[in-house]
Structure formats: structure tokens, C-alpha cells
Design a protein around this motif. Structure first.
Motif, PDB file in Angstrom:
ATOM      1  N   ILE A 261       0.746   7.308  -3.220  1.00 11.35           N
ATOM      2  CA  ILE A 261       0.347   8.081  -4.397  1.00 11.35           C
ATOM      3  C   ILE A 261      -0.285   9.415  -4.009  1.00 11.35           C
ATOM      4  CG2 ILE A 261       0.135   6.146  -5.980  1.00 11.35           C
ATOM      5  CD1 ILE A 261      -2.775   5.920  -5.308  1.00 11.35           C
ATOM      6  N   ASP A 262      -0.873   9.495  -2.826  1.00 11.39           N
ATOM      7  CA  ASP A 262      -1.496  10.739  -2.372  1.00 11.39           C
ATOM      8  C   ASP A 262      -0.526  11.627  -1.603  1.00 11.39           C
ATOM      9  OD1 ASP A 262      -4.023   9.949  -3.409  1.00 11.39           O
ATOM     10  OD2 ASP A 262      -4.322   8.680  -1.646  1.00 11.39           O
ATOM     11  N   LYS A 338      -2.766  13.491 -13.255  1.00  8.44           N
ATOM     12  CA  LYS A 338      -2.998  13.331 -11.820  1.00  8.44           C
ATOM     13  C   LYS A 338      -4.322  13.975 -11.415  1.00  8.44           C
ATOM     14  CE  LYS A 338      -1.075  12.103  -7.793  1.00  8.44           C
ATOM     15  NZ  LYS A 338      -0.524  10.768  -7.502  1.00  8.44           N
ATOM     16  N   CYS A 342      -5.638   9.778 -12.397  1.00  5.08           N
ATOM     17  CA  CYS A 342      -4.647   8.779 -12.813  1.00  5.08           C
ATOM     18  C   CYS A 342      -3.603   8.624 -11.712  1.00  5.08           C
ATOM     19  CB  CYS A 342      -3.998   9.222 -14.116  1.00  5.08           C
ATOM     20  SG  CYS A 342      -2.629   8.195 -14.668  1.00  5.08           S
ATOM     21  N   ASN A 343      -3.247   7.362 -11.397  1.00  8.42           N
ATOM     22  CA  ASN A 343      -2.237   7.135 -10.353  1.00  8.42           C
ATOM     23  C   ASN A 343      -1.101   6.223 -10.805  1.00  8.42           C
ATOM     24  OD1 ASN A 343      -3.240   4.482 -10.218  1.00  8.42           O
ATOM     25  ND2 ASN A 343      -4.502   4.896  -8.416  1.00  8.42           N
ATOM     26  N   CYS A 360       7.904  10.949 -11.384  1.00  3.48           N
ATOM     27  CA  CYS A 360       6.916   9.991 -10.884  1.00  3.48           C
ATOM     28  C   CYS A 360       7.082   9.768  -9.382  1.00  3.48           C
ATOM     29  CB  CYS A 360       7.034   8.668 -11.642  1.00  3.48           C
ATOM     30  SG  CYS A 360       6.493   8.769 -13.366  1.00  3.48           S
ATOM     31  N   PHE A 365       3.201   8.706  -8.685  1.00  3.55           N
ATOM     32  CA  PHE A 365       2.679   7.773  -9.685  1.00  3.55           C
ATOM     33  C   PHE A 365       3.308   6.401  -9.480  1.00  3.55           C
ATOM     34  CE2 PHE A 365       1.860  11.751 -11.923  1.00  3.55           C
ATOM     35  CZ  PHE A 365       0.608  11.510 -12.495  1.00  3.55           C
TER      36      PHE A 365
END
Length: 845
Positions: A261-262, A338, A342-343, A360, A365
Motif C-alpha cells: 500500500i505504501d 490516501k 485510508c488504505n 487502486c 489501495f
């Protein structure tokens, strides 16, 4: 940016210009953007037939209309349905060894496709992708073909939220060799990831539509995000005539970069069929190398790291663009979510679009992709429970479920299963209401002796009592447990790499009805109060929040329980619909962002909870209108003691301005993740306070109004942070200030700019307590998508260049066409200095 691809001998070459004309001598293995040069005609709900007009897909005809409180329904946002017809002329002459497919990512709904006057097929569900082999219907002697798509949306209240109408997602034309990879025929997984190496498994369907058998070569090349080839796998294949089979391949990536996600790193698998030394078909598949795991005691793990899912639910409309949402609109909205930390996204309550899932993947995400809102029995579209009135305009997907559910589920999984963002398949949303014995068995309903609150009370019946009720209450024609098992089975026949879940509104009964037995993860809908109950009674089941209130108490419950993987707030963004009897309220206001994508107070609250970056946000309200009173020490406290612990969907009213009557007593709120905050009025300190002293996670000061500047400064571990919150008393409205999220657009017919108009005073301070009617004028070659002010009570036409602001601001959306040049936007209002903004339209790369 949409692209056109031409694959020949493994070399990628541009196919056509952006206005997309299909060659009359089409070559093998082409994928063509089929969104341009359509015509559309509408027959409205009164039987009036409009003239044909040119449209560019994606297209939503409902959002082009005026909001109608008489002929519309609040369930679907007071916008009409009707019957629409799309048609397109295109030249295409296939060679003897070729065939063609047309692929629709989504048509709402009840569509029928014909080609050259012959019916090709029909598709009732409005959210699942589908395709047709159009080869037998093409004209062989003429240069032009006519495809026609009829869409029956006369049942304009067939859902509990705004659906849109028409071909609202992308369409593609595919020309392939008769020896080819079928649509959605490649599945890439990463079954084993270890230090320094990842195993990649590639499953390829190969179809031979020749009458004789073929021997060929299957080659898969894997490229990293920078275009470097990192692996190649070659397999000999033999396919009998008119047969299809699956060939497996295994490759390895050394020192893989994981999708996270990062850092959402993507790889690309290029799979080719090589026959007689020539590439006859080729397919590109983006994928990510990542591992996921849910544990009943420890929650969720991504790539071996324990992570909390900080998710939001999203419906599919994009405000003023309706259901036909350009990528840039989603990119802006997702970017803001984001930024708040939020992830994860729960796509509710239907499968998402390919374009949305691509974003996404690219933005990092996690996704829960949901199949259905109705199964065997219908919901009441005007209410959220079982059907309470039978009405022709509310007939929905239940009427097609028995015949079409497997096909729609299969298409969705096959089309979406390569997206690394997807971690869960949800087979249903709050289905329990439609099987009446489930609700009765819980003891919450039809129980005269119970006086509790459903949201915040444990089940009044014990596990044994619920079990007894389920065993003795009469079953309907269909059983929820059996249907759930069937849907889960179909899903796992196609993909075992994700977890099957559902959003359970009555989990105390679902654990015992057979429903939860079909699930890998049991999603609790607004039932955080029974997290401990669920874990205690069903310790081997993974449970998490899949629909939750956008409040601090919901996140607090997750943080205090390692066994809860996270949650999905209802909702990330305000949406149209679910507003029955609420006119002029056309939508639901539970989002962190409003319908124009502007941040709300709840957004800033969640940002202080989800983001590690220091953040301060200021709101004000007169004490009289606030939810507070003063205690004996003169400090603001809730009028309803500990009311924050049971706050529901909608945030209390507050203002983002500092304009009140002289000495009027106000409450200043600061939302922050700083340990301490000090508030200043005109540089005079009003005190420094600690977050630990506010159980509701909101700093508060009682402040008599005095014109000037409010300023808040934050401290972490005793050190002042750079971030501040400021608010200045606004003077009389003076001018319109225009700003945009970009200064350049590509001439591709897709790029979108968000132009924001804000009323300001003579010193440039925003005026948020007054409104005005603003008129936009646009010169240059760009498409005006419409205007909005973000308010759920705004029922002004979207497709306009005039609008009355909300909080002194409004939004104009512009989309590029295919020509270069400058676009000049002017904004005027009586008595105000006009604003101007210039956009450059540059060549598409």
C-alpha cells in the motif's frame, strides 16, 4: 490515458489516432478503444423520443437530466431512467484466420446488443463485465458495420442507490487470430514469496477455433515497472481443432519488489502465442508480487506485516458525472482519501470497473470487490430491509439471480482476479433482511421484552436460543446458508488466492444459519459492539468491520482489539440516492468527502486517526447551535454526556469560518493528532491543552467572538510542529478566485481538470459564510462536464455553467477533446470581480 495497441512479432506499435477508426484490413491481435463516435437516442419515461446525438463513452444519460421530485425516486437520487439506444458505425473486415469480440465493462442495465440488425446477446446485470463474439454478424461484403445497444432502464427505482443509465463504462473491440487467448484468459499468481525470490504461476487458456489441430509455442515474458525483462518462460502447446485448454507456466523473479500500500510496485506479464514463427496473439497482464493473510487472533497481514485495514465504502457515482466517472475524477478523490491515511476500498454493493481497479493497483489501495446486494429475495428499494411494497419500477436483480448469478460472478472474478489490490471477494451485502427468520431469530426484532439499541447492544438471545429459533422458525423457498455456500463455491473454483467474505447485518444469526460457514472472513455491519461476543463464541472465525460508522468510537474499538483486522467506513464519499422522502436532499451525507470531492469535518477526524503526519484542522460554531454546553469551569462539554460513544453516520454541524456577532460565545474545535495544541486569537494565547484530556478526540475552547485571526499550533513530544490551522474573519465578498488541480490536459478526450471557484474578500480571505450565483464561460476546445457545489441538497442541474455556491465555493469539470490549444475559464457573479483561469491542451503522448 487510454491507449491503442498493435502487437506484431512481439513488437508494440501504435494502432490508430486518438479518434479511433478501425482499419478495414484489421491485423491479428488488436485491442481498440471503442469509446468514440457513438450516437445516442433516449425514450424518456413519458414515451417522448429525443433526436439522435453524438456521444462519447462512458456515458450516463440519467445525470444529464434535471432532478425531479415528482417523477423521480429518492432511492436513486431523483433522476430518471427511460430506454436508451446507442449505435456506432465502424469498418471491419476480418481475414479468414481472424475473429472479433466486443467487450463491455458495464452497461446499466437490461441491455441487448445487435450487429447489422441481428441480435448478438442480452445482459441484465448492470455491473458485471461481458463480451460477445461478433465474428458471425460482421458484414463480409461491406466496409461498414452498425452495432446497436438497447438499454431498458424503465425500472428507474430498481436499486437502493444511484445507478446511472446506459453504457457508463469502457468498451473495447478485440480482433484475434483463431488460435488465441480468450478474453480474461490469463491468471497470474505469486504462490510463494521468500527471501530474494518469488515464484510466479501463470495459467493461460488457449482456444483453437480452427477445425484442425495446432502446434505452437506459448511464451510469457515478465517485465518490471521500469520496463526491464526479469523472466521468460516458453512452453510447447498442442491444441485440437475447436477445443480449448489451460496451460500452466511457472517463472521466478529474483529479488522481487513487493506490491504494498505504501509502494504499489507492478509487474507486467506479456503472454504470446507463437505459430509458425509468428506472434498470432498476445496479452499483457499487470500483477503484483504480494502475500495476504487473515488470522482470527491477530488480524490482517500484508507481505508478512501486521496491518490495520483503514477502509472506506464507496458507491460508484462521481457526483456531477454520475456513473460515467472519468479516471481523473477518481484519481483526485482517491488521492485525498490516501492523504488521510485510508488504505482500503470496499466497492459497495457491486463489482467495480476495470478502470477503478487499475487506479487502486497503481495508488496502493486494498480492495474488497462485492458481487451482489440481492440474492434469492428482493430488498425494498426505498428502505434497506426486506421488500415492503411490490412496485413495477422497483423490480431489481433478484428477478435474474437464479439464472444469471453464476455467469455474473464468473465474469467478475475472471475479469478482476489479476488485480493485486483485491484481497477479498464479497458475495453479498446485508442479505439477511431478505430471509425473515434470520432477523426474528436474533431477538432484536419481534421481541416485546427487549428495550435495547440495536447498534450498541449485544444480542438479547443466547447462542442456544438463536440456534433453536433457526431450527424451528419456518424456512422460505430459499435458504441463506445454501445460497452462500453456492456463491462461495463458484468463487473458489476460479480463485483461491483471496478471502471470501460478506457484509453481515445480523451476524449473531449468520454464524448459526450456515451463512458464516461459507465465509473465510465474517464481515460485521454496524456491529462493533459484538466484536468480543463474536470472538468469544466463534474463536476460529476471522471477523472484521465491513460497514462502520465514520466515528472515532468505531476506530477506537478496532485499535483496542488485535483480532479485528480493520474496518470500512460508510462512506468515503457522499453519494446520490438512498434519500427517500428527503427532497431536496438527493443523496446521503455520510462521506468523508462531499459529492464535489471537498473535505468534510469527518475527513479531518479520520486523518488524525489514520495518518502519522501532524495534522490540525479548525472548525467553529456558536455555543447555542453546537452540541456543547459549558461546565462549571467554563469549558465546553457535550450536552449529551458521552454522546460521542454512540454517534451515528452524520457529523455534527460546524463551520469553517470565523464570522459571528461581536462577543457571541462560540466553540472552537481543533481536530489533531498532536499531543498538545495551543489556540491563539489575534496572537493572544487562549491556552494550551492536551489531547489526552479529551475522550472524544476533539480539542475544544469556548471563545467569545472577536474579529481577526484564530490560529492553532501543535506540539508532539513537547516540540512544535510545522503544521498549523488558521481561520481569518472574512470581510465583504469582493471577487471570485479560480484554482484547478492541473494546468495542462492531454488532447486525448479523457483528461479532466477540476476548477474550483471560491468567493474571497478584498484581502484574498475565503468567504465561506455567504453564497452567490456564479456563471462560468469557457472558450476553447474542451467539454464542459458540469458544475456542482458539493451539497447533498443541491438539486440544480449538473449539466450547466451556472450554479449557486455552497460555503462560498463550487466546482466546474472540464474534459479535453482531441485538439491542441488554450482553454480560458471565466467566472462571473453580480457585484464581484470576475475570476479567470487558463488551461493548456497539449499533445497526447
Amino acid at each position: 490515458m487510454k491507449k491503442y495497441f498493435f502487437y506484431l512479432m512481439g513488437v508494440v506499435l501504435p494502432l490508430v489516432a486518438c479518434n479511433e477508426q478501425v482499419s478495414t484490413e484489421a491485423s491479428p491481435h488488436t485491442i481498440t478503444d471503442f469509446n468514440f463516435d457513438w450516437e445516442f437516442r433516449l425514450v424518456d419515461i413519458n414515451g417522448q423520443t429525443a433526436d439522435w446525438k453524438d456521444v462519447r463513452l462512458p456515458h450516463d444519460w440519467s445525470v444529464e437530466a434535471s432532478f425531479d421530485s415528482i417523477n423521480g425516486e429518492g432511492a436513486t437520487g431523483y433522476l430518471p431512467g427511460g430506454t436508451g439506444t446507442y449505435r456506432k458505425k465502424f469498418p471491419l473486415r476480418l481475414k479468414p484466420d481472424e475473429k472479433a469480440y466486443v467487450l463491455f465493462d458495464g452497461v446499466y442495465n437490461n441491455s441487448e446488443v445487435s450487429l447489422n440488425g441481428k441480435k448478438v446477446g442480452e445482459h441484465p446485470y448492470g455491473y458485471s463485465p461481458f463480451y460477445y463474439d461478433i465474428s458471425p454478424y460482421l458484414n463480409s461484403e461491406k466496409d461498414s458495420n452498425i452495432i446497436e445497444v438497447n438499454v431498458d432502464r424503465t425500472r428507474y427505482a430498481d436499486s437502493r442507490w444511484y445507478t446511472g443509465s446506459g453504457i457508463y463504462r469502457d468498451v473495447k473491440l478485440l480482433v484475434k487470430n483463431k488460435l488465441h487467448i480468450p478474453v480474461w484468459g490469463v491468471f497470474v499468481t505469486t504462490p510463494k514469496i521468500e527471501a530474494g525470490k518469488a515464484q510466479v504461476s501463470v495459467s493461460v487458456s488457449i482456444k483453437n477455433d480452427f477445425s484442425e489441430g495446432k502446434k505452437a509455442e506459448l511464451r510469457t515474458e515478465i517485465y518490471n515497472q521500469t520496463g526491464q525483462k526479469v523472466s521468460t518462460e516458453i512452453s510447447p502447446i498442442t491444441v485440437d481443432g475447436n477445443e480449448q485448454y489451460v496451460q500452466g507456466q511457472s517463472a521466478a523473479i529474483v529479488n522481487p519488489v513487493l506490491w504494498d500500500i505504501d509502494a504499489p510496485f507492478l509487474y507486467k506479464a506479456v503472454t504470446s502465442i507463437i505459430y509458425d514463427g509468428e506472434v498470432v496473439d498476445q496479452q499483457e497482464t499487470n500483477f503484483g508480487v504480494r502475500s495476504i493473510r487473515f488470522d482470527p487472533n491477530e488480524g490482517f497481514f500484508l507481505n508478512g506485516k501486521n496491518r490495520k485495514i483503514k477502509g472506506v465504502c464507496l458507491h460508484h457515482d462521481g457526483g456531477l458525472v454520475g456513473a460515467a466517472v472519468p479516471d481523473d475524477v477518481w484519481r483526485r478523490r482517491l488521492g485525498k482519501l490516501k492523504e488521510a491515511g485510508c488504505n482500503a476500498i470496499r466497492i459497495s454493493h457491486n463489482p467495480g470497473s476495470e478502470a477503478f481497479l487499475n487506479l487502486c493497483d497503481e495508488m496502493g489501495f486494498l480492495v474488497q470487490d462485492e458481487f451482489f446486494d440481492e440474492w434469492d429475495n428482493p430488498k425494498d428499494k426505498r428502505k434497506n430491509m426486506n421488500e415492503q411494497s411490490v412496485d413495477a419500477i422497483t423490480r431489481g436483480y433478484t428477478e435474474h439471480f437464479q439464472e444469471w448469478a453464476k455467469k455474473d460472478l464468473t465474469n467478475t472474478v475472471l475479469a478482476h482476479r489479476n488485480h493485486p489490490s483485491i484481497i477479498q471477494w464479497s458475495i453479498g451485502n446485508e442479505i439477511e433482511w431478505t430471509y425473515p427468520r434470520n432477523a426474528e431469530a436474533t431477538g432484536f426484532f419481534n421481541n416485546m421484552g427487549w428495550q435495547g439499541n440495536y447498534f450498541f447492544s449485544e444480542p438479547p438471545f443466547s447462542v442456544e436460543q438463536i440456534k433453536e429459533k433457526l431450527n424451528t422458525l419456518p424456512k422460505g423457498k430459499y435458504d441463506i446458508g445454501e445460497t452462500a455456500k453456492k456463491l462461495a463455491k463458484w468463487t473458489k473454483e476460479l480463485d483461491t488466492t483471496r478471502y471470501v467474505t460478506a457484509n453481515c447485518i445480523l451476524p449473531s444469526a449468520s454464524h448459526l444459519s450456515g451463512y458464516a460457514d461459507a465465509l473465510d472472513v465474517v464481515g460485521y455491519s454496524y456491529r462493533r459492539v459484538i466484536y468480543d461476543y463474536g470472538h468469544r463464541n466463534y474463536p476460529n472465525k476471522v471477523i472484521m468491520g465491513t460497514e462502520n460508522l465514520p466515528q472515532w468510537h468505531e476506530w477506537k474499538a478496532v485499535m483496542e482489539r488485535p483480532f479485528i483486522a480493520g474496518l470500512f467506513l460508510w462512506t468515503g464519499i457522499d453519494y446520490m440516492g438512498e434519500s427517500n422522502g428527503g427532497w431536496p436532499k438527493k443523496g446521503t451525507q455520510s462521506g468523508l468527502l462531499n459529492q464535489a470531492g471537498f473535505e468534510k469535518t469527518s475527513y479531518h477526524m479520520m486523518k488524525t486517526l489514520w495518518s502519522n503526519a501532524p495534522h490540525l484542522h479548525m472548525t467553529t460554531q456558536s455555543l447555542e447551535k453546537s452540541i456543547y454546553k459549558l461546565n462549571k469551569a467554563g469549558e465546553p462539554i457535550e450536552k449529551k454526556e458521552n454522546g460521542w460513544e454512540k454517534a451515528l453516520w452524520f457529523w455534527h454541524e460546524s463551520n469553517e469560518y470565523w464570522n459571528y456577532d461581536s462577543n457571541e460565545l462560540t466553540v472552537v474545535e481543533i481536530y489533531s493528532n498532536c499531543d498538545e495544541v495551543e489556540l491563539f486569537l489575534n496572537d493572544a494565547s487562549l491556552g494550551r491543552k492536551k489531547l489526552a484530556n479529551f475522550d472524544d478526540h476533539i480539542y475544544k475552547w469556548a471563545v467569545p467572538f472577536s474579529a481577526g485571526e484564530l490560529r492553532a499550533e501543535g506540539y508532539i513530544d513537547g516540540k512544535k510542529v510545522e503544521s498549523q490551522a488558521r481561520m481569518q474573519t472574512a470581510e465583504a465578498p469582493y471577487a471570485i478566485e479560480l484554482s484547478a488541480d492541473k494546468s495542462e490536459l492531454s488532447a486525448n478526450g479523457y483528461d479532466v481538470a477540476h476548477v474550483v471557484a471560491q468567493i474571497v474578500d478584498s484581502k484574498g480571505n475565503p468567504v465561506r459564510h455567504l453564497n452567490a450565483k456564479i456563471s462560468f464561460s469557457v472558450t476553447g476546445d474542451a467539454k464542459v462536464l458540469g458544475v456542482d457545489n458539493g451539497s447533498a441538497r443541491n438539486v440544480q442541474d449538473y449539466q450547466s455553467t451556472q450554479i449557486t455556491t455552497d460555503k462560498g465555493r463550487c466546482l466546474l469539470l472540464l474534459q479535453s477533446n482531441l485538439n491542441l490549444g488554450n482553454i480560458t475559464v471565466n467566472a462571473e457573479s453580480e457585484g464581484l470581480k470576475a475570476g479567470q483561469f487558463i488551461l493548456k491542451i497539449k499533445a497526447d503522448k
